[in-house]
Motif scaffolding. Sequence first.
Motif, PDB file in Angstrom:
ATOM      1  N   UNK B  58       1.140  -1.192  -0.157  1.00 22.95           N
ATOM      2  CA  UNK B  58      -0.365  -0.655  -0.188  1.00 22.95           C
ATOM      3  C   UNK B  58       1.005   1.262  -0.066  1.00 22.95           C
ATOM      4  N   UNK B  59       2.037   1.405   0.474  1.00 18.82           N
ATOM      5  CA  UNK B  59       2.238   2.645   0.622  1.00 18.82           C
ATOM      6  C   UNK B  59       3.539   2.581  -0.572  1.00 18.82           C
ATOM      7  N   UNK B  60       3.718   1.305  -0.980  1.00 22.68           N
ATOM      8  CA  UNK B  60       4.436   1.104  -2.301  1.00 22.68           C
ATOM      9  C   UNK B  60       3.843   2.717  -3.456  1.00 22.68           C
ATOM     10  N   UNK B  61       2.582   1.942  -3.160  1.00 26.76           N
ATOM     11  CA  UNK B  61       1.657   2.440  -3.629  1.00 26.76           C
ATOM     12  C   UNK B  61       1.317   4.164  -4.127  1.00 26.76           C
ATOM     13  N   UNK B  62       1.591   4.344  -3.005  1.00 33.06           N
ATOM     14  CA  UNK B  62       0.854   5.499  -2.104  1.00 33.06           C
ATOM     15  C   UNK B  62       1.669   7.039  -2.661  1.00 33.06           C
ATOM     16  N   UNK B  63       3.006   6.204  -2.350  1.00 32.71           N
ATOM     17  CA  UNK B  63       4.423   7.690  -3.282  1.00 32.71           C
ATOM     18  C   UNK B  63       3.621   7.735  -4.123  1.00 32.71           C
ATOM     19  N   UNK B  64       3.916   7.123  -4.968  1.00 29.31           N
ATOM     20  CA  UNK B  64       3.556   7.560  -6.758  1.00 29.31           C
ATOM     21  C   UNK B  64       2.248   8.018  -6.707  1.00 29.31           C
ATOM     22  N   UNK B  65       1.309   8.068  -6.329  1.00 34.52           N
ATOM     23  CA  UNK B  65      -0.243   8.347  -5.701  1.00 34.52           C
ATOM     24  C   UNK B  65       0.338   9.352  -5.876  1.00 34.52           C
ATOM     25  N   UNK B  66       0.414  10.188  -4.561  1.00 34.62           N
ATOM     26  CA  UNK B  66       0.714  11.001  -3.780  1.00 34.62           C
ATOM     27  C   UNK B  66       1.660  11.948  -4.336  1.00 34.62           C
ATOM     28  N   UNK B  67       3.037  11.812  -5.696  1.00 36.18           N
ATOM     29  CA  UNK B  67       4.160  12.089  -6.033  1.00 36.18           C
ATOM     30  C   UNK B  67       2.965  13.040  -6.980  1.00 36.18           C
ATOM     31  N   UNK B  68       2.521  12.156  -7.844  1.00 38.54           N
ATOM     32  CA  UNK B  68       1.408  12.817  -8.169  1.00 38.54           C
ATOM     33  C   UNK B  68       0.166  13.667  -8.987  1.00 38.54           C
ATOM     34  N   UNK B  69       0.040  13.515  -8.384  1.00 41.91           N
ATOM     35  CA  UNK B  69      -1.136  14.473  -7.263  1.00 41.91           C
ATOM     36  C   UNK B  69      -0.263  15.744  -7.297  1.00 41.91           C
ATOM     37  N   UNK B  70       0.373  15.754  -6.722  1.00 34.55           N
ATOM     38  CA  UNK B  70       0.897  17.137  -5.698  1.00 34.55           C
ATOM     39  C   UNK B  70       2.064  17.950  -6.672  1.00 34.55           C
ATOM     40  N   UNK B 130      -5.656  -9.575   0.520  1.00 33.64           N
ATOM     41  CA  UNK B 130      -3.868  -9.062   0.365  1.00 33.64           C
ATOM     42  C   UNK B 130      -4.586  -7.765  -0.785  1.00 33.64           C
ATOM     43  N   UNK B 131      -4.866  -8.070  -1.800  1.00 36.71           N
ATOM     44  CA  UNK B 131      -5.229  -6.932  -2.975  1.00 36.71           C
ATOM     45  C   UNK B 131      -6.012  -5.757  -2.578  1.00 36.71           C
ATOM     46  N   UNK B 132      -7.081  -6.176  -1.913  1.00 40.39           N
ATOM     47  CA  UNK B 132      -7.714  -5.293  -1.095  1.00 40.39           C
ATOM     48  C   UNK B 132      -7.447  -4.299   0.034  1.00 40.39           C
ATOM     49  N   UNK B 133      -6.535  -4.952   0.909  1.00 42.25           N
ATOM     50  CA  UNK B 133      -6.237  -4.929   2.215  1.00 42.25           C
ATOM     51  C   UNK B 133      -5.047  -3.459   1.446  1.00 42.25           C
ATOM     52  N   UNK B 134      -4.406  -3.537   0.396  1.00 40.40           N
ATOM     53  CA  UNK B 134      -3.050  -2.706   0.165  1.00 40.40           C
ATOM     54  C   UNK B 134      -3.850  -1.843  -0.423  1.00 40.40           C
ATOM     55  N   UNK B 135      -4.525  -1.912  -1.475  1.00 42.72           N
ATOM     56  CA  UNK B 135      -5.471  -1.042  -2.422  1.00 42.72           C
ATOM     57  C   UNK B 135      -6.567  -0.408  -1.291  1.00 42.72           C
ATOM     58  N   UNK B 136      -6.547  -0.735  -0.626  1.00 46.87           N
ATOM     59  CA  UNK B 136      -7.179   0.915   0.315  1.00 46.87           C
ATOM     60  C   UNK B 136      -6.335   1.422   1.320  1.00 46.87           C
ATOM     61  N   UNK B 137      -5.739   0.884   1.918  1.00 53.81           N
ATOM     62  CA  UNK B 137      -4.198   1.641   2.607  1.00 53.81           C
ATOM     63  C   UNK B 137      -3.364   2.892   1.303  1.00 53.81           C
ATOM     64  N   UNK B 138      -3.989   2.045   0.560  1.00 50.60           N
ATOM     65  CA  UNK B 138      -2.572   3.398  -1.076  1.00 50.60           C
ATOM     66  C   UNK B 138      -3.988   4.056  -0.594  1.00 50.60           C
ATOM     67  N   UNK B 139      -5.044   3.778  -1.104  1.00 50.11           N
ATOM     68  CA  UNK B 139      -5.659   5.206  -1.764  1.00 50.11           C
ATOM     69  C   UNK B 139      -5.596   6.235  -0.190  1.00 50.11           C
ATOM     70  N   UNK B 140      -5.962   6.047   1.013  1.00 51.07           N
ATOM     71  CA  UNK B 140      -5.730   6.691   1.808  1.00 51.07           C
ATOM     72  C   UNK B 140      -4.732   8.031   2.123  1.00 51.07           C
ATOM     73  N   UNK B 141      -3.283   6.631   2.139  1.00 50.16           N
ATOM     74  CA  UNK B 141      -1.793   6.967   2.501  1.00 50.16           C
ATOM     75  C   UNK B 141      -1.880   8.507   1.306  1.00 50.16           C
ATOM     76  N   UNK B 142      -2.090   7.526  -0.394  1.00 49.62           N
ATOM     77  CA  UNK B 142      -1.425   8.283  -1.444  1.00 49.62           C
ATOM     78  C   UNK B 142      -2.210   9.919  -1.637  1.00 49.62           C
ATOM     79  N   UNK B 143      -3.434   9.829  -0.244  1.00 51.27           N
ATOM     80  CA  UNK B 143      -4.191  11.877  -0.381  1.00 51.27           C
ATOM     81  C   UNK B 143      -3.318  12.002   0.896  1.00 51.27           C
TER      82      UNK B 143
END
Lengths: 256, 257
Positions: B58-70, B130-143
């Motif tokens: 989730x965190x590995x996905x959150x970093x690019x998600x956050x960077x892309x938005x910022x 695992x996929x659902x939990x990871x995506x969820x964490x990625x969504x919140x941490x992306x923000x």
Amino acid sequence: MKKIAIAAALALGLTGMAQAETVRVGMAPEPYPPFASVDASGNWTGWEIEIMEAVCKASELECVITPIAWDGLIPALTAGQIDAIMNSMSINEERQKVIDFSNKYYNTPSVIVAAKDAGITPDAEGLSGKILGVQVSTIHQAYVEKHFGSTVAEVKAYQTQDEANQDLVAGRIDAIQADSTALDAFLASAEGQACCASMGAVANDPAVLGLGVGVGLRKGDDKLKEAFNTGIEAIRADGTYDAITAKYFASSIYGE
Amino acid sequence: MMRVMLQPHRIVMLMIALALVVWIVLAGNWSWLPKYAPMIGQGIWRTVWLLVLSLVIGFALAVPLGLAQASGPWYLARPAQAFCTVIRGTPLLLQIWLLYFGLGALFPSIPWIRESDLWPLLRQAWPYALVALSLSFAGYEGEVMRGAFASVPRGQLEAARAMGMPRRKILSRISFPLALRSVLPTLGGETVLQLKATPLVATITVVEIYAVTSRVRQDTLIIYEPLFLLAAVYLVLAGIIVALFRWFEGRQPRRQP
């Protein structure tokens, strides 16, 4: 005459009798057709609902359905939130340690359902190496663990029968074991017809499969037990039971 | 500190709390514990690895998600924003069920999938969990990471650029460490929340600690003792997470006033 009636009503009210006549019957809102399900407009329908109404009418009880999730029914009964359970709950020793039961009001065999071409037989050999799905805390789960536990690859426990059926259709599990009438309804559905067939009933084991389905009651609530027993006997005797059964099933489900 | 703790009313409260715990332990029916101990151990282990793996992915996905938005171009920022909105705007239970039963409903119409090499994996429940939990964490941490990247002082980035640092090095040396440092306290809290989201996967037949205690309750019809044990397990796990993050925060260099 009127005065006596009022006095009697008051006396009854004071001793709490008026309250005791209302019986809160616990039912799980998860659909379990054709026994009990909630239709689109929120009404309870099914064989068990009609039987409950007939039994309560015969023994002059005022029964109200209280929806409670399946695994919360016994705790709710012992905690006094409901007075009876009429939800296809089989009588067995484990449960009898905690609650009481009325006489049985039906008893159907436990069957195995699998993909049409699976070539499974309903015994330990036929199921060896397979993944078997059952509803959690049912007699079928207990049966599977006792008789097939050492030969099957895995036993998966589901909260509702619907979920086990869905995973059988998806192919995630090889077979399911449940009550014959419940699985007949699934096999009659479009999904069930497309994928699966009954592989037959498992060998009977009264120690696990129990003595049929009865009304679950709090220990020591003998008056209510007596009322349900006479009610069941009455509708068996006057033909109401058979008339209701004929509406839902091809043959009798009372058992011998 | 000690003196504040040991005021009379606090001592009384502590004693009451202690007495409650002792009473639960002594008065409860724990006869089922030895029989279910191996299952409980397995359940805790499953909860822990589901949590850790979903945090890492989730965190590995959150970093690019956050960077892309910022600071990303619109064609990256918009999809990232849409993903975070959808994940944060729908219940996790719904996401888990859509993944597990929704995909499962498609399997009968693609018969070859049961012959494929992926089938042994697709057949089990934990990959969906695992996929659902990871995506969820990625969504919140992306923000959260979007906010963190946006709050990196502009001066630092301008200085780095003036020194001729390449973009990658700016990210790894300046923006990421600064962003991470500012989100550490938030991340600790979110990790505890993620721990408490894991019991939802019990609904798709993943037998983690919550499912094990439900099983104990259903088998033995003992109601409260398994729940107390479950509460204790989650409290201990949450305590470990909090302690780990505190230690990690302590290792970060202090910001100069």
